[in-house]
Design an enzyme around this catalytic site. Sequence first.
Site, PDB file in Angstrom:
ATOM      1  N   ARG A  43      68.786  14.834 -43.318  1.00 39.00           N
ATOM      2  CA  ARG A  43      67.969  14.683 -44.525  1.00 39.00           C
ATOM      3  C   ARG A  43      68.270  15.740 -45.583  1.00 39.00           C
ATOM      4  NH1 ARG A  43      61.965  13.780 -42.198  1.00 39.00           N
ATOM      5  NH2 ARG A  43      62.451  15.772 -41.206  1.00 39.00           N
ATOM      6  N   LYS A 134      66.336  11.600 -24.661  1.00 40.71           N
ATOM      7  CA  LYS A 134      65.053  11.643 -23.966  1.00 40.71           C
ATOM      8  C   LYS A 134      64.031  12.388 -24.817  1.00 40.71           C
ATOM      9  CE  LYS A 134      63.815  15.622 -21.999  1.00 40.71           C
ATOM     10  NZ  LYS A 134      63.621  16.792 -21.219  1.00 40.71           N
ATOM     11  N   HIS A 164      70.735  14.039 -19.315  1.00 37.45           N
ATOM     12  CA  HIS A 164      71.958  14.839 -19.147  1.00 37.45           C
ATOM     13  C   HIS A 164      72.062  15.440 -17.742  1.00 37.45           C
ATOM     14  CE1 HIS A 164      69.263  18.211 -20.141  1.00 37.45           C
ATOM     15  NE2 HIS A 164      70.130  18.955 -19.500  1.00 37.45           N
ATOM     16  N   GLU A 202      61.737  27.731 -14.088  1.00 35.55           N
ATOM     17  CA  GLU A 202      62.445  28.484 -15.124  1.00 35.55           C
ATOM     18  C   GLU A 202      61.727  29.791 -15.418  1.00 35.55           C
ATOM     19  OE1 GLU A 202      64.267  25.706 -18.423  1.00 35.55           O
ATOM     20  OE2 GLU A 202      62.149  25.306 -18.209  1.00 35.55           O
ATOM     21  N   HIS A 226      64.163  13.956 -15.477  1.00 35.27           N
ATOM     22  CA  HIS A 226      65.195  14.663 -14.717  1.00 35.27           C
ATOM     23  C   HIS A 226      64.891  14.701 -13.216  1.00 35.27           C
ATOM     24  CE1 HIS A 226      66.637  15.784 -18.591  1.00 35.27           C
ATOM     25  NE2 HIS A 226      65.785  16.757 -18.797  1.00 35.27           N
ATOM     26  N   LYS A 326      57.424  26.783 -16.166  1.00 35.93           N
ATOM     27  CA  LYS A 326      58.000  27.730 -17.135  1.00 35.93           C
ATOM     28  C   LYS A 326      57.399  29.106 -16.926  1.00 35.93           C
ATOM     29  CE  LYS A 326      59.193  24.854 -21.075  1.00 35.93           C
ATOM     30  NZ  LYS A 326      60.617  25.176 -20.973  1.00 35.93           N
TER      31      LYS A 326
HETATM   32  N1  LIG Z   1      67.325  20.537 -28.326  1.00 31.32           N
HETATM   33  C1  LIG Z   1      67.351  20.357 -27.026  1.00 31.32           C
HETATM   34  O1  LIG Z   1      67.544  21.289 -26.241  1.00 31.32           O
HETATM   35  C2  LIG Z   1      67.142  18.971 -26.456  1.00 31.32           C
HETATM   36  C3  LIG Z   1      67.386  18.761 -25.085  1.00 31.32           C
HETATM   37  C4  LIG Z   1      67.238  17.472 -24.562  1.00 31.32           C
HETATM   38  C5  LIG Z   1      66.845  16.438 -25.385  1.00 31.32           C
HETATM   39  N2  LIG Z   1      66.587  16.666 -26.703  1.00 31.32           N
HETATM   40  C6  LIG Z   1      66.176  15.530 -27.546  1.00 31.32           C
HETATM   41  O2  LIG Z   1      67.094  15.403 -28.617  1.00 31.32           O
HETATM   42  C7  LIG Z   1      66.440  14.911 -29.789  1.00 31.32           C
HETATM   43  C8  LIG Z   1      66.671  15.883 -30.933  1.00 31.32           C
HETATM   44  O3  LIG Z   1      66.135  17.133 -30.568  1.00 31.32           O
HETATM   45  P1  LIG Z   1      66.379  18.462 -31.432  1.00 31.32           P
HETATM   46  O4  LIG Z   1      65.993  19.587 -30.556  1.00 31.32           O
HETATM   47  O5  LIG Z   1      67.720  18.443 -32.052  1.00 31.32           O
HETATM   48  O6  LIG Z   1      65.282  18.298 -32.580  1.00 31.32           O
HETATM   49  P2  LIG Z   1      65.280  18.998 -34.006  1.00 31.32           P
HETATM   50  O7  LIG Z   1      65.990  20.302 -33.949  1.00 31.32           O
HETATM   51  O8  LIG Z   1      63.871  18.955 -34.470  1.00 31.32           O
HETATM   52  O9  LIG Z   1      66.183  18.023 -34.884  1.00 31.32           O
HETATM   53  C9  LIG Z   1      65.792  16.724 -35.178  1.00 31.32           C
HETATM   54  C10 LIG Z   1      66.726  16.134 -36.221  1.00 31.32           C
HETATM   55  O10 LIG Z   1      66.174  14.893 -36.636  1.00 31.32           O
HETATM   56  C11 LIG Z   1      66.039  14.905 -38.068  1.00 31.32           C
HETATM   57  N3  LIG Z   1      64.901  14.078 -38.451  1.00 31.32           N
HETATM   58  C12 LIG Z   1      63.591  14.263 -38.145  1.00 31.32           C
HETATM   59  N4  LIG Z   1      62.848  13.276 -38.630  1.00 31.32           N
HETATM   60  C13 LIG Z   1      63.685  12.446 -39.302  1.00 31.32           C
HETATM   61  C14 LIG Z   1      63.520  11.242 -40.042  1.00 31.32           C
HETATM   62  N5  LIG Z   1      62.332  10.671 -40.204  1.00 31.32           N
HETATM   63  N6  LIG Z   1      64.617  10.681 -40.580  1.00 31.32           N
HETATM   64  C15 LIG Z   1      65.833  11.232 -40.439  1.00 31.32           C
HETATM   65  N7  LIG Z   1      66.069  12.373 -39.745  1.00 31.32           N
HETATM   66  C16 LIG Z   1      64.994  12.963 -39.188  1.00 31.32           C
HETATM   67  C17 LIG Z   1      65.856  16.350 -38.423  1.00 31.32           C
HETATM   68  O11 LIG Z   1      66.146  16.536 -39.769  1.00 31.32           O
HETATM   69  P3  LIG Z   1      65.478  17.739 -40.615  1.00 31.32           P
HETATM   70  O12 LIG Z   1      66.284  18.959 -40.246  1.00 31.32           O
HETATM   71  O13 LIG Z   1      65.625  17.328 -42.008  1.00 31.32           O
HETATM   72  O14 LIG Z   1      64.035  17.838 -40.168  1.00 31.32           O
HETATM   73  C18 LIG Z   1      66.852  17.005 -37.474  1.00 31.32           C
HETATM   74  O15 LIG Z   1      68.176  16.864 -37.969  1.00 31.32           O
HETATM   75  C19 LIG Z   1      64.977  14.754 -29.398  1.00 31.32           C
HETATM   76  O16 LIG Z   1      64.761  13.447 -28.996  1.00 31.32           O
HETATM   77  C20 LIG Z   1      64.822  15.700 -28.202  1.00 31.32           C
HETATM   78  O17 LIG Z   1      63.775  15.290 -27.349  1.00 31.32           O
HETATM   79  C21 LIG Z   1      66.732  17.900 -27.253  1.00 31.32           C
END
Ligand SMILES: NC(=O)c1ccc[n+]([C@@H]2O[C@H](COP(=O)([O-])OP(=O)(O)OC[C@H]3O[C@@H](n4cnc5c(N)ncnc54)[C@H](OP(=O)(O)O)[C@@H]3O)[C@@H](O)[C@H]2O)c1
Length: 453
Positions: A43, A134, A164, A202, A226, A326
């Site tokens: 975005r 997830k 994963h 953890e 998991h 945790k």
């Molecule tokens: N991070 C991890 O360690 C991890 C591990 C396992 C699974 N996951 C899963 O992976 C997914 C992403 O996680 P994340 O940690 O990367 O989250 P994040 O850091 O909050 O990033 C989310 C992304 O989605 C974008 N976004 C949010 N709302 C949106 C919308 N309405 N339209 C378009 N883009 C939008 C955000 O853009 P903006 O920056 O503009 O807000 C950002 O680029 C989730 O489903 C999470 O459960 C994450």
Amino acid sequence: MIERLVVFGGTGDLMGRYLLPGLAALGASERLPERFELVGAGRHDWDDEQFRNWAADWLEREATDIDAGARTAVVDATRYQRLDLADPASVSACLAGQGPVAVYLSLPPAVFPIAVSALHQAGLPPDSQVVVEKPFGEDLESARALNRLLAEEMDERHVFRVDHFLAMTTVRNVLGTRLTNRVLEPLWNSTHIEEIEIVWDESLALEGRAGYYDRVGALKDMVQNHLLQLLCLVAMEPPSSLGERDLRDRKVEVLRSVRPFEDADVASRTRRARYRAGRVGERDIPAYVDEDGVTPEHGTETFAEVVLELNSRRWSGTRFRLRTGKALGRDRMEVVVRFRPVPDHPFAPPLQTAAPNLLRFGLEPEGLSLELTGTGSGAKASLVPLTLSAEMEPPELPAYGRILLDVLTGNSALSIRGDEAEEAWRVVTPVIEGWARDLVPLEEYDGGSNGPV
Ligand SMILES: NC(=O)c1ccc[n+]([C@@H]2O[C@H](COP(=O)([O-])OP(=O)(O)OC[C@H]3O[C@@H](n4cnc5c(N)ncnc54)[C@H](OP(=O)(O)O)[C@@H]3O)[C@@H](O)[C@H]2O)c1
């Protein structure tokens, strides 16, 4: 092989921490297609250069072990596209190009349905893949609704639901070891195994993730996906192949065989707790309820334990203890198989009784050990523990590298099938509902301790 990967949510934490390093690892082992193209869709009002700088920074921090040339190649293969899911033209611009595309929904789970509908409107090229992170849904109903939506828009073969853990070599080794060893095969049932513990403890606390975690908690974050996947690998009947049909059919059978929880089971076979302030290693940590962004009234658990029983000929009578927490005193990520004691032995008391044999699969760090009992070398025949252990080679690819390779090559064996995702929710739903009705108290434990007493 698919040559174009489009990441919706391409400016998020998952992209920086796992997807970019996974791609760099694939590049370093020459497994990316020659004309690979990565589109980061987000975005922010960024141009290609800003996005490349952002990606290069993440790679420098998170992929230090990967050759600098491979990191640069991933950055060079990247372009940025502004994404507005409400605007079909913006979605189409992200997908523009020749041939099938893999679209990775690295978005907040609440946005998955909007993104799936937007993709349908924009129209995906044939043989494209959609990857869903997830958690898959927030409960059984929302998982069903998301499955229905995906089924309307695309063929199940082209949907990849990520867990994963399944791509971790240590997790795959649990299945490899139990299925290929004659010394284990005849023992792998309730006649010989009393309990299997699947643990992901953890020392990390919330680490600034309240926005996500405080609405989810340990049960939905870890157990529903998991740890139940690990249960499947530990308990499944041997599949006749590791192909996507055989492997996933066997996993679904395990989930379907989990004995449903009645209220009395929720009270006697589940626990939930959250951490108080404490000291973890060298760090003082605040109580969970005092962490930034936490709403104490949500009653979110940071520790969950459920003891499952399976209605199956092989497993009736064995306990499966799934536990995660945790801010605990030490990291303990392992599967521990506890065998029943031998019915009798001549080293009876007053000598010691034999400790149970334990087979431990280390998940992180990797490792394998078998704890046996023998007679020591002292003058008296006393029983002493004997431990055999083996180390494993470090993985050739990180888990997300393996996931991305499977996505690009269309191999869905490690993807969670739609019915599997729903069965996993069915298993935990009575626990979620029972906890909401306070059938089980929310206990507390000191940060840095071993969890609730
Ligand atoms: N991070 C991890 O360690 C991890 C591990 C396992 C699974 N996951 C899963 O992976 C997914 C992403 O996680 P994340 O940690 O990367 O989250 P994040 O850091 O909050 O990033 C989310 C992304 O989605 C974008 N976004 C949010 N709302 C949106 C919308 N309405 N339209 C378009 N883009 C939008 C955000 O853009 P903006 O920056 O503009 O807000 C950002 O680029 C989730 O489903 C999470 O459960 C994450």
